[in-house]
Design an enzyme around this catalytic site. Sequence first.
Site, short mmCIF file in Angstrom:
data_model
loop_
_atom_site.label_atom_id
_atom_site.label_comp_id
_atom_site.label_asym_id
_atom_site.label_seq_id
_atom_site.Cartn_x
_atom_site.Cartn_y
_atom_site.Cartn_z
CB THR A 266 55.91 72.30 53.72
OG1 THR A 266 56.35 73.57 53.40
CG2 THR A 266 56.93 71.66 54.58
NE ARG B 167 60.35 79.48 51.89
CZ ARG B 167 59.62 78.97 52.50
NH1 ARG B 167 58.63 78.06 52.10
NH2 ARG B 167 59.16 79.39 54.02
CB ALA C 142 69.64 65.79 47.28
CG HIS D 139 61.12 59.38 53.89
ND1 HIS D 139 61.14 59.40 55.00
CD2 HIS D 139 62.26 58.65 53.28
CE1 HIS D 139 62.33 58.61 55.50
NE2 HIS D 139 62.92 58.21 54.31
#
Length: 145
Positions: free
Chosen positions: A110, A125, A105, A53
Amino acid sequence: MTAGLPENRFNPHAWVIGEPIVGAGTWIGAFTIIDGSGGLEIGVGCDISSGAHIYTHSSAKRCVSGREYAIVDRAPVVIGDRVFIGANAVVNMGVTIGDEAVVAAGAVVTGDVPSRAIVAGVPARQIGTVDLTEPTAPTFLTTPP
């Protein structure tokens, strides 16, 4: 139209909104959500794996304010060249992913990802780097630089 999804030129089983700019040789897998409503550029030679997404909008503030915050926030996403995004990964609005990066995966991206970084986790991360000194056999280093 397939399975009730709007037609798109990338994959009949992907949901694509807006007008994303997608570079040559980029593959977009089935069951992906590609949101170009806030501006989306995907570079050349990328693989966007099934179920990924990519969002360029968020209605969270509008929702939790009871619609007193009346707008849907939007911010562009830029994905560099030859980027691999793994199955079911999520890229949130406003993120830039550098060239030759790998998003594991299930990762939730963010914040920005440097070129040749390997990111994983929720939130994503950096867990390693891509070493292309021998381009025919890339090495994935699993310790951060």
